[in-house]
Design an enzyme around this catalytic site. Structure first.
Site, mmCIF file in Angstrom:
data_model
loop_
_atom_site.group_PDB
_atom_site.id
_atom_site.type_symbol
_atom_site.label_atom_id
_atom_site.label_comp_id
_atom_site.label_asym_id
_atom_site.label_seq_id
_atom_site.Cartn_x
_atom_site.Cartn_y
_atom_site.Cartn_z
ATOM 1 N N ASP A 1 0.866 -1.167 0.000
ATOM 2 C CA ASP A 1 0.000 0.000 0.000
ATOM 3 C C ASP A 1 0.920 1.239 0.000
ATOM 4 O OD1 ASP A 1 -2.155 1.702 -0.003
ATOM 5 O OD2 ASP A 1 -3.221 0.704 1.612
HETATM 6 C C1 BGC Z 1 -5.083 3.144 0.263
HETATM 7 C C2 BGC Z 1 -5.285 2.123 -0.821
HETATM 8 C C3 BGC Z 1 -5.182 2.781 -2.181
HETATM 9 C C4 BGC Z 1 -3.833 3.462 -2.276
HETATM 10 C C5 BGC Z 1 -3.555 4.103 -3.624
HETATM 11 C C6 BGC Z 1 -3.841 3.989 0.030
HETATM 12 O O1 BGC Z 1 -3.788 5.059 0.912
HETATM 13 O O2 BGC Z 1 -5.013 2.479 1.504
HETATM 14 O O3 BGC Z 1 -6.519 1.484 -0.663
HETATM 15 O O4 BGC Z 1 -5.369 1.849 -3.186
HETATM 16 O O5 BGC Z 1 -3.750 4.454 -1.280
HETATM 17 O O6 BGC Z 1 -4.269 5.256 -3.806
#
Ligand code: BGC
Length: 751
Positions: free
Chosen positions: A285
């Protein structure tokens, strides 16, 4: 006759064998291509494939630095680049100028639609409808592909039992079985039958794992779960995603039992690769890899790279531990080049399967339409099916066509808020609000509108007078309450989940007019409404319904369409009851109404005693406000002739249950028939009920249909605390019911 059946069967088997052989041959050829590529790639290029670079969607162009990195083969994928011309420009550099001409992937959070916004995933789950889940993802995939996105960071499949957690809005609810069924449908929608067909995009199942179990519902918090809980409740949708062919997985921000997911060998190696034989790639993530320093799991960025790579985390999102340290770690022999090759193999495998080598420039993209009328119609129907009717006193709903109605509340005409969380590309100018649709339906002259509050958190009572005046001129009040979109989603947990701002006060002020109130809630989570429940005649949970909120709500409020949504999360009376979920285990002193003692029943200076001697809250009892699976309809259904084909089953058998559902009301409607079981006594305590099957049936008034529900006994087992799946012989209880609290208990035995 027999002979021709034999011939058909033979042909089918032969065709199947050919197809399998072709698939294996194709897979082999992909693996060979990867081996050849790997032999030509430098260490830097290999590391480059493991780097997912962020761009700001607001930036005007491509930075020279990014172009140069792509030119040198130091980038594997890019996220949040939404200008199609820029995507094609940077892809051209990757394909034509990088040393081995490896195309990039382009990722984006397309969570519940790209431009056509569907209900938030929690709302979509309330449809209990896999066709809706699949179709909405097909539209999301096509619109994304049209804008040069070939990888979505969806589906989010975190089972969640805590409405305080902001991300419950993105989740499929609290049940592992329903979540798994929906997960398969979402992935099928995004990826289609063949990943490389234009219009299909890569799914990314997230967040692996147990993110929905963050302590206290506070985002990013720690997770402590036993292995049995992890495997029985939080992992099933991820396993389903592997079986459905999810091209990629995303790790979660949280630690699981002390080890952050992005460096968690147990999750990423033992479970995902060894047990589930996953062949796709795992992305971290956003910065979750380097956040292992803040977790206190790694001392510095170098240790981060070491632990993430060793655990089997393939592609790093935005942070740069791999770019900075993997080469040195290999030179120091702390990581072998073979390990890096494995990481790159996972990534290249998906690039080959997705066909990006053959189709790097999104061919046929212009044939996929954005905001197509059919997509908007799907947004309307999916919203209708997601609405849950929670209360309908004296059948105040549906509202007849000739009524004078007051439309009040901060969500009545809030085109941005109705779209919900995670709608980077959604556009409020496409939204149709409830106010607009109700004005069209009832005629502007019959609709008295006053927002009363400017937005959901508004504390000011300035608008109350106007709202009360609007109510007085009307026969009924439709109050659009809830949360603005920004109050749920990532990093937006709440400790108090009642209606924010002065909404309750306004509802109480309106109740004094004596006009009946229909409360429509638009929110990212269940909100506690006990204080105002006596003031309202009807309650509709509309979630954040998306672009077509207005027409969809007008259709159900007027009765043109019926309600069919059912809760997929237990609705608490008060946040202090959380976690409250239907599939809990039993205590040694389970609560019941006969022995319940409430806070008001206790005499002053009462002697120390254990009251009713059971497990409950003095002030909130032991039941939720609304149970899992609950939802009303404009019609009614009866369940009869519930018959088990066999009452004694072998481990290889299947449980077959038939039930006759009759529409006993006066109009057609859809019933969601739910089958729950309980393993009565086992080597570890088992939930009081678990959903094991469900089926939907649409019936005209008076119509009956026999439904068959089916559960393989193999699915009645559970994981022990040692991680072993067992099906233990013994007695089981069974209910075929309209929700998790209903139904008549029956029994069967597994030998
Ligand atoms: C979130 C994810 C997301 C990623 C990309 C993160 O902060 O937890 O779910 O896909 O950002 O935007």
């Amino acid at each position: 006759m027999k002979y021709s059946y034999f011939l058909i069967a033979l042909c089918l088997t032969t065709l199947q064998t050919f197809a399998q052989q072709a698939q294996t041959a194709e897979e082999e050829s992909v693996e060979n291509k990867i081996t050849v590529l790997l032999s030509k790639m430098t260490l830097e290029e290999k590391i480059g494939q493991a780097c997912l670079k962020g761009t700001s969607s607001r930036s005007k162009g491509l930075s020279d630095e990014l172009k140069e990195q792509v030119r040198q083969g130091m980038v594997g994928a890019i996220l949040n680049l939404t200008d199609t011309a820029l995507v094609l420009q940077i892809q051209k550099i990757a394909v034509e100028e990088s040393p081995n001409h490896i195309p990039l992937l382009f990722g984006r959070d397309v969570i519940h639609g790209y431009k056509t916004i569907f209900p938030i995933p929690l709302g979509l789950s309330a449809t209990w409808n896999t066709t809706i889940a699949e179709q909405t993802s097909i539209v999301a995939a096509h619109e994304s592909y049209a804008r040069c996105i070939n990888w979505t960071f969806a589906p989010m499949v975190d089972v969640c039992r805590d409405a305080r957690w902001g991300r419950i809005a993105e989740s499929p609810g609290e049940d592992p079985y329903l979540a798994s069924v929906l997960t398969r449908a979402y992935i099928k929608g995004y990826q289609g039958e063949n990943l490389s067909t234009p219009g299909n995009i890569l799914a990314c199942t997230k967040h692996f794992a147990a993110y929905g179990a963050v302590e206290g519902g506070r985002d990013y918090n720690t997770v402590n779960v036993s292995e049995s809980l992890l495997r029985n409740v939080y992992l099933p949708p991820f396993k389903a995603a592997v079986e459905a062919g999810s091209a990629t997985f995303m790790t979660s921000f949280n630690d699981v039992n002390g080890v952050p997911s992005s460096g968690n060998t147990f999750l990423l190696k033992q479970v995902l690769r060894d047990e589930w034989q996953y062949g796709g790639f795992v992305v971290s993530d956003w910065n979750s890899v380097t956040e292992m320093i803040s977790h206190g799991y790694c001392a510095d960025e170098k240790e981060v790279a070491l632990k993430a790579a060793t655990a089997g985390m393939d592609m790093e999102m935005t942070s740069q531990a791999y770019a900075h340290h993997l080469k040195t770690l290999i030179e120091e022999k702390k990581i072998t080049e073979e390990q890096l090759n494995e990481i790159v193999r996972h990534i290249l495998r998906i690039k080959f399967r997705a066909g990006v080598f053959d189709n790097p420039y999104f061919k046929e993209k212009d044939s996929f339409k954005i905001l197509d009328p059919a997509s908007l119609e799907l947004a309307r129907t999916s919203a209708i099916k997601s609405f849950v009717l929670l209360k309908n006193e004296k059948q105040i709903l549906p509202l007849s066509a000739n009524k004078k109605i007051a439309v009040i509340g901060p969500l009545a005409h809030a085109p941005k808020e109705q779209l919900g969380t995670w709608i980077f590309d959604g556009d409020k100018t496409n939204s149709i609000t409830p106010l607009t649709s109700l004005q069209q339906t009832y005629g502007a002259a019959n609709v008295n509108y006053a927002a009363g509050l400017k937005y959901s958190r508004d504390e000011s009572e300035e608008g109350f007078k106007e709202a009360v005046a609007a109510a007085k001129k009307s026969e009924v009040i439709v109050f659009f309450a809830g949360e603005e979109a920004i109050l749920s989603g990532e990093a937006h947990s709440r400790a108090d989940i009642s209606l924010p701002g002065a909404q309750e006060k306004l509802i109480q002020a309106l109740a004094k007019t004596g006009k009946p109130i229909v409360l429509v809630i638009m929110a990212g989570r269940p909100v506690t409404i006990d204080r105002i429940l006596p003031n309202v005649a009807a309650v509709v949970m509309a979630w954040h319904p998306g672009t077509m909120a207005g027409p969809a709500l007008a259709d159900v409020l007027t009765g043109k369409e019926n309600f069919s949504g059912r809760l997929t999360v237990t609705w608490p009376k008060t946040a202090g009851q959380i976690p409250v979920y239907y599939n809990h285990t039993s205590t040694g002193r389970p609560a019941d109404s006969a022995s319940f003692v409430g806070i008001k029943d206790i005499p002053v200076e009462a002697w120390q005693s254990s009251l009713g001697n059971n497990s409950h809250y003095l002030d909130a009892g032991f039941t939720p406000r609304y149970t899992f699976g609950y939802g009303m309809s404009y019609t009614s259904f009866s369940y009869s002739n519930i018959l088990l084909k066999q009452n004694v089953l072998d481990k290889n058998d299947s449980l077959y249950v038939t039930v006759t559902i009759t529409n006993t009301g006066t109009r057609s409607g859809t019933e969601t028939v739910q089958l729950y079981v309980q393993d009565v006594s086992a080597s570890i305590v088992r939930p009081v009920r678990e959903l094991k099957a469900f089926a939907q049936v649409e019936l005209k008034a008076g119509e009956s249909r026999e439904m068959q529900l089916h559960v393989p006994v193999a699915e009645l087992g559970f994981y022990t605390n040692e991680g072993k799946y067992v099906i233990e012989p013994g007695m089981f209880n069974l209910w075929v019911a309209p929700d998790a609290a209903g139904g008549k208990k029956q029994t069967f035995e597994v030998k």
